[in-house]
Scaffold this motif. Sequence first.
Motif, PDB file in Angstrom:
ATOM      1  N   ASP A  19      88.265  52.932  11.120  1.00  0.00           N
ATOM      2  CA  ASP A  19      88.922  52.124  12.154  1.00  0.00           C
ATOM      3  C   ASP A  19      88.647  50.641  11.928  1.00  0.00           C
ATOM      4  OD1 ASP A  19      89.901  54.412  13.493  1.00  0.00           O
ATOM      5  OD2 ASP A  19      88.123  54.510  14.789  1.00  0.00           O
ATOM      6  N   LEU A  20      87.378  50.308  11.711  1.00  0.00           N
ATOM      7  CA  LEU A  20      87.011  48.911  11.491  1.00  0.00           C
ATOM      8  C   LEU A  20      87.622  48.390  10.197  1.00  0.00           C
ATOM      9  CD1 LEU A  20      85.522  46.319  12.207  1.00  0.00           C
ATOM     10  CD2 LEU A  20      83.437  47.337  11.240  1.00  0.00           C
ATOM     11  N   ALA A  21      87.550  49.183   9.154  1.00  0.00           N
ATOM     12  CA  ALA A  21      88.117  48.769   7.868  1.00  0.00           C
ATOM     13  C   ALA A  21      89.608  48.480   7.998  1.00  0.00           C
ATOM     14  CB  ALA A  21      87.877  49.848   6.819  1.00  0.00           C
ATOM     15  N   GLN A  45      83.739  37.634   4.700  1.00  0.00           N
ATOM     16  CA  GLN A  45      84.002  39.047   4.986  1.00  0.00           C
ATOM     17  C   GLN A  45      83.253  39.487   6.238  1.00  0.00           C
ATOM     18  OE1 GLN A  45      82.795  40.425   1.029  1.00  0.00           O
ATOM     19  NE2 GLN A  45      84.823  41.377   0.852  1.00  0.00           N
ATOM     20  N   ILE A  46      82.016  39.056   6.374  1.00  0.00           N
ATOM     21  CA  ILE A  46      81.231  39.400   7.559  1.00  0.00           C
ATOM     22  C   ILE A  46      81.871  38.787   8.797  1.00  0.00           C
ATOM     23  CG2 ILE A  46      79.009  39.079   8.725  1.00  0.00           C
ATOM     24  CD1 ILE A  46      77.702  39.359   5.946  1.00  0.00           C
ATOM     25  N   SER A  51      84.764  39.109  13.830  1.00  0.00           N
ATOM     26  CA  SER A  51      85.916  38.679  14.626  1.00  0.00           C
ATOM     27  C   SER A  51      86.713  39.872  15.145  1.00  0.00           C
ATOM     28  CB  SER A  51      86.821  37.765  13.801  1.00  0.00           C
ATOM     29  OG  SER A  51      86.176  36.551  13.537  1.00  0.00           O
ATOM     30  N   ALA A  52      86.884  40.885  14.312  1.00  0.00           N
ATOM     31  CA  ALA A  52      87.615  42.088  14.742  1.00  0.00           C
ATOM     32  C   ALA A  52      86.869  42.793  15.872  1.00  0.00           C
ATOM     33  CB  ALA A  52      87.817  43.031  13.559  1.00  0.00           C
ATOM     34  N   ASP A  76      88.469  37.973  22.607  1.00  0.00           N
ATOM     35  CA  ASP A  76      87.743  37.198  21.621  1.00  0.00           C
ATOM     36  C   ASP A  76      87.122  35.961  22.256  1.00  0.00           C
ATOM     37  OD1 ASP A  76      86.777  35.915  19.401  1.00  0.00           O
ATOM     38  OD2 ASP A  76      88.724  35.681  18.429  1.00  0.00           O
ATOM     39  N   GLU A  77      85.818  35.825  22.116  1.00  0.00           N
ATOM     40  CA  GLU A  77      85.130  34.640  22.619  1.00  0.00           C
ATOM     41  C   GLU A  77      85.241  33.479  21.652  1.00  0.00           C
ATOM     42  OE1 GLU A  77      81.067  35.401  23.439  1.00  0.00           O
ATOM     43  OE2 GLU A  77      81.497  36.570  25.209  1.00  0.00           O
TER      44      GLU A  77
END
Length: 90
Positions: A19-21, A45-46, A51-52, A76-77
């Motif tokens: 899901d994250l990927a 990348q991190i 952010s996601a 999103d903050e």
Amino acid sequence: MSAAQSRAARALLDWSRGDLAGKVGFGEETIESFESGGSDLASGQIEALRSALMAAGVVFTEDGSAGVRLSDRGGDEGTRLGALTTENDR
């Protein structure tokens, strides 16, 4: 963001590595390798992973505990002023 924070954030959201990927366009094996400590990712990348997770409502604590929690409001903050770098200010 640490590997432990990534795992904890996914657990809070009930997301798989896949899901994250999928949210950031990485292969699932990239997430697995990062979270298991098998490889270091570039800071960009991190930040994409972070952010996601933040867009889904995860808040990364800044009280020295290196933890995560779900936001009361979601969304999103953004990047906090003190955390801006040349890598994430675009």
